[in-house]
Design a protein around this motif. Structure first.
Motif, PDB file in Angstrom:
ATOM      1  N   ILE A  35       0.928  -1.281  -0.199  1.00  0.00           N
ATOM      2  CA  ILE A  35      -0.107   0.062   0.006  1.00  0.00           C
ATOM      3  C   ILE A  35       0.841   1.177   0.057  1.00  0.00           C
ATOM      4  N   VAL A  36       0.607   2.156  -0.835  1.00  0.00           N
ATOM      5  CA  VAL A  36       1.133   3.424  -0.719  1.00  0.00           C
ATOM      6  C   VAL A  36       0.625   4.585   0.065  1.00  0.00           C
ATOM      7  N   HIS A  37       1.017   4.965   1.241  1.00  0.00           N
ATOM      8  CA  HIS A  37       0.300   5.900   1.996  1.00  0.00           C
ATOM      9  C   HIS A  37       1.032   7.114   1.877  1.00  0.00           C
ATOM     10  N   ILE A  38       0.278   8.108   1.446  1.00  0.00           N
ATOM     11  CA  ILE A  38       0.776   9.733   1.579  1.00  0.00           C
ATOM     12  C   ILE A  38      -0.285  10.358   2.902  1.00  0.00           C
ATOM     13  N   HIS A  39       0.755  10.897   3.629  1.00  0.00           N
ATOM     14  CA  HIS A  39      -0.035  11.404   4.790  1.00  0.00           C
ATOM     15  C   HIS A  39       0.825  12.869   5.266  1.00  0.00           C
ATOM     16  N   GLY A  40      -0.007  13.521   5.845  1.00  0.00           N
ATOM     17  CA  GLY A  40       0.250  14.961   6.181  1.00  0.00           C
ATOM     18  C   GLY A  40       0.781  14.978   7.586  1.00  0.00           C
TER      19      GLY A  40
END
Length: 221
Positions: free
Chosen positions: A172-177
């Motif tokens: 899973i590719v996870h983009i998070h602030g």
């Protein structure tokens, strides 16, 4: 050259307008946006719901992108259909990434007190938004959080808090602030961190997210 098809699922209560500032090269990618369906009942399982959303996908081996609750949903969808890649934004990969206050809300059933009536009827409450900041937030809610059916809201909140995924799915590719206030970064592992990104960074950091998406969507095994 055939295009890569990318399907986007918005966040809880949000409509697909949240993706309006996402830009990817048109010669390489074709973007598709999935609106929320109404649950068949308050007891519909997340797996049954994911199956219904999968029926809206018209292309084989797409890339799935989901924001917040949409991130949970695309992970459930990836268990049903073959995908080239799954990318989640401002979301979680397992219930271990839920912050303590949301786990507490689940245990105490405090989520039942969630003001879904206010979201469902935000126009009725506008006179309570006295200052300009709150008025702007109310306007944003009206524009982007248009899925206000009370049964849907209760169903969605329940399924965020009771998601049964104990371990992250592979790849899973996870983009998070780094400033996400809903799912704080301190609970998140193995993510592409966005500086000063909040939970709504899909709106105000769309250019940054578009660049990350383009790079990740081109990295197909």
């Amino acid at each position: 050259m055939s295009k890569t098809h990318i399907y986007f699922v918005p966040g809880l209560a949000a409509n697909t307008k949240i993706f309006e500032h996402i830009s990817l090269p048109e010669e390489q990618f074709e973007l598709h946006f999935l609106d929320w369906l109404m649950p068949t009942s308050i007891n519909e399982t997340i797996q049954e719901y994911a199956l219904r959303l999968c029926s809206k996908i018209q292309h084989k081996n797409p890339i799935l992108v989901g924001v917040s609750f949409g991130g949970i949903m695309v992970q459930e969808m990836s268990k049903i259909i073959n995908c080239k890649k799954v990318i989640i934004i401002s979301s979680i990969k397992s219930n271990k990434e839920l912050p303590k206050r949301l786990r507490l809300a689940q245990i105490t059933k405090a989520y039942k007190l969630f003001p879904s009536k206010i979201i469902a009827n935000i126009e009725s409450y506008e006179h309570y938004f006295f200052n300009d900041y709150l008025k702007k937030r109310a306007e944003l809610y009206k524009m982007y959080l248009s899925v206000r059916n009370k049964e849907y809201l209760q169903w969605a909140i329940y399924n965020v808090l009771h998601w049964q995924q104990k371990e992250p799915l592979a790849n899973i590719v996870h983009i998070h602030g780094k400033k996400d206030e809903v799912f704080p970064i301190k609970y998140i592992k193995n993510s592409i961190e966005v500086e000063n990104g909040t939970h709504v960074m899909i709106l105000n950091k769309a250019k940054t997210i578009s660049k990350i998406l383009e790079k990740e969507c081109l990295l197909i095994d």
